[in-house]
Design a protein around this motif. Structure first.
Motif, short mmCIF file in Angstrom:
data_model
loop_
_atom_site.label_atom_id
_atom_site.label_comp_id
_atom_site.label_asym_id
_atom_site.label_seq_id
_atom_site.Cartn_x
_atom_site.Cartn_y
_atom_site.Cartn_z
N GLU A 137 37.30 88.18 46.97
CA GLU A 137 38.65 88.27 47.35
C GLU A 137 38.55 88.84 48.94
N ALA A 138 37.98 90.14 48.89
CA ALA A 138 37.98 90.73 50.25
C ALA A 138 37.00 89.88 51.08
N MET A 139 35.97 89.24 50.98
CA MET A 139 34.99 88.71 51.82
C MET A 139 35.86 87.46 52.47
N THR A 140 36.54 86.68 51.40
CA THR A 140 37.39 85.40 51.85
C THR A 140 38.59 86.05 52.95
N GLY A 141 39.27 86.99 52.12
CA GLY A 141 40.36 87.29 53.14
C GLY A 141 39.92 87.87 54.55
N ALA A 155 36.74 80.34 51.35
CA ALA A 155 35.51 80.36 50.28
C ALA A 155 34.60 79.21 50.22
N GLN A 156 34.87 78.26 50.72
CA GLN A 156 33.87 76.96 50.73
C GLN A 156 33.13 77.26 51.86
N TRP A 157 33.33 77.90 52.85
CA TRP A 157 32.46 78.26 54.03
C TRP A 157 31.33 79.23 53.49
N LEU A 158 31.92 80.10 52.59
CA LEU A 158 31.06 81.39 52.29
C LEU A 158 30.01 80.63 51.14
N THR A 159 30.01 79.89 50.32
CA THR A 159 29.49 79.06 49.52
C THR A 159 28.51 78.23 50.45
N HIS A 160 28.95 77.52 51.32
CA HIS A 160 28.22 76.53 52.25
C HIS A 160 26.96 77.45 52.87
N VAL A 161 27.47 78.27 53.24
CA VAL A 161 26.54 79.07 54.36
C VAL A 161 25.45 79.72 53.66
N GLY A 162 25.73 80.63 52.41
CA GLY A 162 24.93 81.41 51.58
C GLY A 162 24.38 82.58 52.33
N VAL A 163 23.24 83.07 51.75
CA VAL A 163 22.29 83.97 52.45
C VAL A 163 20.88 83.69 52.43
N ASP A 164 20.45 82.48 51.99
CA ASP A 164 19.08 82.05 51.92
C ASP A 164 18.43 81.09 53.02
N ARG A 165 19.24 80.87 53.91
CA ARG A 165 18.71 79.68 55.11
C ARG A 165 18.91 80.31 56.49
N ALA A 180 30.69 83.52 58.97
CA ALA A 180 30.55 83.63 57.48
C ALA A 180 29.38 84.40 57.05
N ARG A 181 28.27 84.20 57.77
CA ARG A 181 27.19 84.72 57.23
C ARG A 181 27.11 86.51 57.56
N ARG A 182 27.71 86.65 58.55
CA ARG A 182 27.78 88.19 58.85
C ARG A 182 28.90 88.81 57.55
N VAL A 183 29.92 88.06 57.51
CA VAL A 183 30.81 88.59 56.32
C VAL A 183 30.12 88.60 54.97
N LEU A 184 29.31 87.72 54.89
CA LEU A 184 28.54 87.76 53.42
C LEU A 184 27.58 88.85 53.32
N GLU A 185 26.70 89.14 54.50
CA GLU A 185 25.87 90.24 54.47
C GLU A 185 26.59 91.46 54.26
N GLU A 186 27.53 91.68 54.96
CA GLU A 186 28.37 93.03 54.89
C GLU A 186 28.79 93.20 53.45
N GLY A 187 29.40 92.08 52.82
CA GLY A 187 30.00 91.87 51.45
C GLY A 187 28.99 92.29 50.56
N VAL A 188 27.82 91.69 50.66
CA VAL A 188 26.59 92.00 49.79
C VAL A 188 26.17 93.52 49.50
N HIS A 189 26.10 94.13 50.78
CA HIS A 189 25.87 95.45 50.85
C HIS A 189 26.88 96.40 49.71
N VAL A 229 18.84 88.57 47.05
CA VAL A 229 19.43 89.65 47.97
C VAL A 229 19.94 90.95 47.25
N MET A 230 20.74 90.71 46.18
CA MET A 230 21.49 91.65 45.51
C MET A 230 20.10 92.45 44.51
#
Length: 267
Positions: A137-141, A155-165, A180-189, A229-230
């Motif tokens: 929710e925090a990442m999507t928001g 939410a669809q963009w986060l799944t599409h971008v991912g952290v593996d490519r 989206a990648r920046r949001v994901l990387e910070e969210g994973v931390h 990554v986790m």
């Protein structure tokens, strides 16, 4: 149980609904006393009432309120994977090539949804559970606010971008992909920090069973590369798992339905 619980539960027991389950113990040794391991679950009575009363007014009689952590364990208990398969998804007909974690080890189940629901279990016995407000929710928001998207598209963009490519290999608007990648990387931390905190707190308890593996489920577990990554952040093997009953489902759908499946098993 009520006498001991008063020292552990952060609310007056006359305002709480209290349940417990025996999950193990040790026999009395020479000159010693037998010990029993008990998991206690407590919730504020007014919080439970707000769920129960509408059902009763509708003419229904609820027989119980299930805990999401218990549903997660029921849905995924027995699904194990070797460390090398951390980014794979196990389903029906698949089995790990290497030996699974030791039978005495516990498993940390983690549902990455709007919030992060964590539960440590040995077999089907829940030993510890915690809910963290860090989640999708925090990442999507954040992506919604920064990119001018509606939550569903974020939410669809986060799944599409991912952290593996690499970013240059991902189709779509470059600015949105980068954001989206920046949001994901910070969210994973943040997810990893919360997971470490939970593991440290659980491990500090007397008689805590060592955790040998982490199993991910929930919508966040469908994000490509998230488990890998986790895993590097917590130094434990992580696998994104789905109930074998969902073998024919798309991965994101199976990820979303895992908790509902566990609740259905109880009923």
């Amino acid at each position: 149980v009520r006498f001991q619980a008063q020292e552990q539960i952060p609310m007056p027991l006359d305002q709480a609904v209290l349940e417990h389950q025996v999950v193990g113990g040790v026999a009395d040794g020479e000159g010693g006393q037998p010990q029993v391991d008990v998991v206690v679950v407590a919730a504020r009575r007014d919080m439970v009432t707000q769920f129960v009363e509408p059902l009763r007014r509708a003419g229904l009689e609820p027989v119980g309120i299930d805990l999401s952590a218990f549903a997660m364990i029921r849905a995924l208990a027995g699904i194990v994977a070797p460390a090398e398969a951390a980014t794979e998804v196990l389903g029906e007909g698949q089995a790990p090539a290497d030996p699974p974690p030791r039978p005495d080890d516990a498993v940390l189940y983690c549902n990455v949804g709007d919030v992060m629901n964590l539960a440590v279990a040995r077999g089907r016995s829940c030993l510890f559970t915690r809910v963290s407000m860090v989640g999708m929710e925090a990442m999507t928001g954040r992506l919604t606010a920064e990119g001018g998207l509606v939550p569903e598209h974020a939410a669809q963009w986060l799944t599409h971008v991912g952290v593996d490519r690499p970013l240059e290999e991902i189709e779509g608007d470059p600015e949105t992909v980068t954001r989206a990648r920046r949001v994901l990387e910070e969210g994973v931390h943040s997810l990893v920090d919360e997971m470490r905190l939970s593991l440290d707190y659980y491990g500090a308890q007397e008689g805590a069973v060592p955790v040998g593996q982490i199993v991910l489920c929930g919508p966040g577990s469908a994000i490509p590369g998230l488990a890998r990554v986790m895993e590097s952040g917590v130094s434990l093997p992580i696998v994104a798992a789905r109930p074998p009953a969902f073998a024919g489902y798309a991965d994101d759908a199976a990820a979303r339905l895992t908790l509902a499946y566990g609740l259905a098993l109880e009923n």
